[in-house]
Enzyme design. Structure first.
Site, PDB file in Angstrom:
ATOM      1  N   HIS A  94       0.814  -1.220   0.000  1.00 17.87           N
ATOM      2  CA  HIS A  94       0.000   0.000   0.000  1.00 17.87           C
ATOM      3  C   HIS A  94       0.846   1.268   0.000  1.00 17.87           C
ATOM      4  O   HIS A  94       0.362   2.335   0.357  1.00 17.87           O
ATOM      5  CB  HIS A  94      -0.963  -0.024   1.196  1.00 17.87           C
ATOM      6  CG  HIS A  94      -1.993  -1.106   1.093  1.00 17.87           C
ATOM      7  ND1 HIS A  94      -2.784  -1.524   2.135  1.00 17.87           N
ATOM      8  CD2 HIS A  94      -2.362  -1.879   0.032  1.00 17.87           C
ATOM      9  CE1 HIS A  94      -3.593  -2.499   1.725  1.00 17.87           C
ATOM     10  NE2 HIS A  94      -3.339  -2.740   0.467  1.00 17.87           N
ATOM     11  N   SER A 121      -7.047  -8.157   9.247  1.00 19.47           N
ATOM     12  CA  SER A 121      -8.448  -8.583   9.296  1.00 19.47           C
ATOM     13  C   SER A 121      -8.823  -9.359   8.039  1.00 19.47           C
ATOM     14  O   SER A 121      -9.875  -9.989   7.992  1.00 19.47           O
ATOM     15  CB  SER A 121      -9.362  -7.362   9.470  1.00 19.47           C
ATOM     16  OG  SER A 121      -9.109  -6.443   8.436  1.00 19.47           O
ATOM     17  N   ALA A 171       0.655 -10.768  18.333  1.00 17.99           N
ATOM     18  CA  ALA A 171       1.759 -11.121  17.434  1.00 17.99           C
ATOM     19  C   ALA A 171       3.111 -10.919  18.116  1.00 17.99           C
ATOM     20  O   ALA A 171       4.047 -11.696  17.902  1.00 17.99           O
ATOM     21  CB  ALA A 171       1.688 -10.264  16.175  1.00 17.99           C
TER      22      ALA A 171
HETATM   23  P1  OAD Z   1      -7.199  -4.002  10.220  1.00 14.94           P
HETATM   24  O1  OAD Z   1      -7.300  -2.864  11.166  1.00 14.94           O
HETATM   25  O2  OAD Z   1      -8.322  -4.217   9.280  1.00 14.94           O
HETATM   26  O3  OAD Z   1      -6.995  -5.362  11.017  1.00 14.94           O
HETATM   27  C1  OAD Z   1      -5.997  -5.474  12.017  1.00 14.94           C
HETATM   28  C2  OAD Z   1      -6.087  -6.863  12.622  1.00 14.94           C
HETATM   29  O4  OAD Z   1      -5.040  -6.976  13.557  1.00 14.94           O
HETATM   30  C3  OAD Z   1      -7.402  -7.150  13.355  1.00 14.94           C
HETATM   31  O5  OAD Z   1      -7.929  -8.402  12.934  1.00 14.94           O
HETATM   32  C4  OAD Z   1      -6.984  -7.213  14.843  1.00 14.94           C
HETATM   33  O6  OAD Z   1      -7.696  -8.185  15.574  1.00 14.94           O
HETATM   34  C5  OAD Z   1      -5.532  -7.635  14.718  1.00 14.94           C
HETATM   35  N1  OAD Z   1      -4.684  -7.223  15.855  1.00 14.94           N
HETATM   36  C6  OAD Z   1      -4.762  -6.128  16.638  1.00 14.94           C
HETATM   37  N2  OAD Z   1      -3.760  -6.105  17.547  1.00 14.94           N
HETATM   38  C7  OAD Z   1      -3.013  -7.215  17.330  1.00 14.94           C
HETATM   39  C8  OAD Z   1      -1.841  -7.774  17.938  1.00 14.94           C
HETATM   40  N3  OAD Z   1      -1.219  -7.160  18.957  1.00 14.94           N
HETATM   41  N4  OAD Z   1      -1.372  -8.948  17.445  1.00 14.94           N
HETATM   42  C9  OAD Z   1      -1.983  -9.585  16.419  1.00 14.94           C
HETATM   43  N5  OAD Z   1      -3.096  -9.110  15.807  1.00 14.94           N
HETATM   44  C10 OAD Z   1      -3.609  -7.935  16.250  1.00 14.94           C
HETATM   45  O7  OAD Z   1      -5.801  -3.816   9.443  1.00 14.94           O
HETATM   46  P2  OAD Z   1      -5.324  -4.464   8.056  1.00 14.94           P
HETATM   47  O8  OAD Z   1      -5.867  -5.830   7.880  1.00 14.94           O
HETATM   48  O9  OAD Z   1      -3.865  -4.269   8.003  1.00 14.94           O
HETATM   49  O10 OAD Z   1      -5.389  -0.020   3.427  1.00 14.94           O
HETATM   50  O11 OAD Z   1      -6.025  -3.503   7.019  1.00 14.94           O
HETATM   51  C11 OAD Z   1      -5.783  -3.689   5.653  1.00 14.94           C
HETATM   52  C12 OAD Z   1      -5.877  -2.394   4.931  1.00 14.94           C
HETATM   53  O12 OAD Z   1      -7.137  -1.772   5.232  1.00 14.94           O
HETATM   54  C13 OAD Z   1      -4.876  -1.335   5.348  1.00 14.94           C
HETATM   55  O13 OAD Z   1      -3.607  -1.501   4.790  1.00 14.94           O
HETATM   56  C14 OAD Z   1      -5.526  -0.085   4.855  1.00 14.94           C
HETATM   57  C15 OAD Z   1      -6.959  -0.342   5.264  1.00 14.94           C
HETATM   58  O14 OAD Z   1      -7.922   0.166   4.454  1.00 14.94           O
HETATM   59  C16 OAD Z   1      -5.283   1.166   2.814  1.00 14.94           C
HETATM   60  O15 OAD Z   1      -5.252   2.224   3.427  1.00 14.94           O
HETATM   61  C17 OAD Z   1      -5.201   1.064   1.327  1.00 14.94           C
END
Ligand code: OAD
Length: 246
Positions: free
Chosen positions: A118, A190, A233
């Site tokens: 990204h 997520s 994590a």
């Molecule tokens: P999300 O905020 O959608 O998901 C984060 C995940 O991390 C969730 O499932 C939480 O449960 C988990 N989580 C939180 N704390 C944690 C920890 N300490 N250890 C392990 N897991 C933990 O973030 P992304 O999946 O990265 O894109 O989101 C994907 C994309 O959505 C981002 O890159 C962004 C957004 O729209 C753009 O901006 C293009």
């Protein structure tokens, strides 16, 4: 929990999301207190609203730059960097790291290579696609929209916004790595944003063992994962990747 038998695998692919940086104090996107709960964010983060949203976009990313600079990598970033370096030294195979994060923390933890799907909060580019300005490293926080030194058009953060496609080179790299990997590990995501949301399915289809490390189960569940380690994590990865000292 025991370490994964990493030496059984030749080509490892890691995919990280915002959860890997949670212990560094950087918020995730979704869930309570997530970035996407902030007012107006859907409009600001959508490329279809440019150029009118540039002042807000710079305000958002100037803040995110500062937060990421103030934060430091945690043990999850360190365990991944350690694995990459060990594999490089042994010549045991490849470890390819893809991240959806724009915070630069994998690099600061010492990861030798990071494919930023990204983009990066620390890169700036011209809004004119045919401008000769090469995207450049930039830690500045801007009060007003900066102008391109080459053509005078507005500059923008070099991140992928909604409505934009990912860099061709990153997609090609992902296609190759996922089709040839034998172990795939997703961490702190997520799993709802494409194309990264499909990575586990592609790796599984290629015959790889697929592992999810996340605070909570995916919603909806992703049947492509063979196993899940639910928890933080920063606690799980040092054990799973056998880097207890990091
Ligand atoms: P999300 O905020 O959608 O998901 C984060 C995940 O991390 C969730 O499932 C939480 O449960 C988990 N989580 C939180 N704390 C944690 C920890 N300490 N250890 C392990 N897991 C933990 O973030 P992304 O999946 O990265 O894109 O989101 C994907 C994309 O959505 C981002 O890159 C962004 C957004 O729209 C753009 O901006 C293009």
């Amino acid at each position: 929990m025991t370490p994964l038998p990493l030496h059984d695998y030749r080509n490892i692919v890691l995919l990280t999301g915002a959860g890997v940086s949670a212990a560094s104090g950087l918020g995730t996107y979704r869930g309570p207190g997530g970035l996407w709960e902030q007012a107006d964010i859907a409009r600001i983060a959508d490329a279809r609203n440019l150029p009118g949203t540039l002042p807000d976009l710079w305000r958002l990313y100037s803040g995110r730059r500062q937060k990421a600079l103030d934060a430091g990598p945690n043990t999850a970033h360190a365990a991944i960097a350690n694995l990459q370096k060990r594999w490089e030294q042994d010549g045991s195979g490849t470890v390819t790291l893809f991240t959806q994060n724009v915070d630069g923390l994998h690099q600061r933890a010492g990861s030798p290579e990071v494919i930023e799907l990204h983009g990066s909060a620390f890169m700036t580019r011209c809004t004119r696609d045919d401008c000769s300005l090469v995207p450049f490293r930039d830690e500045s926080a801007y009060e007003a929209v900066p102008a391109c030194p080459e053509c005078g058009s507005p500059l923008r953060p070099a991140v992928v916004l909604f409505g934009e496609t990912l860099a061709e080179a990153a997609l090609e790299r992902a296609g190759h790595a996922l089709q040839t990997c034998d172990l795939f590990i997703a961490v702190g995501t997520s799993g709802v944003v494409w194309p990264a949301a499909r990575f586990a399915a592609i790796a599984s289809h290629s015959g790889a063992r697929t592992v999810l490390v996340n605070l909570e189960k995916m919603n909806p569940p992703d049947p492509s994962f063979d196993e899940e380690y639910l928890g933080r994590a920063e606690e799980i990865l040092p054990v799973l990747l056998d880097c207890p000292g990091v």
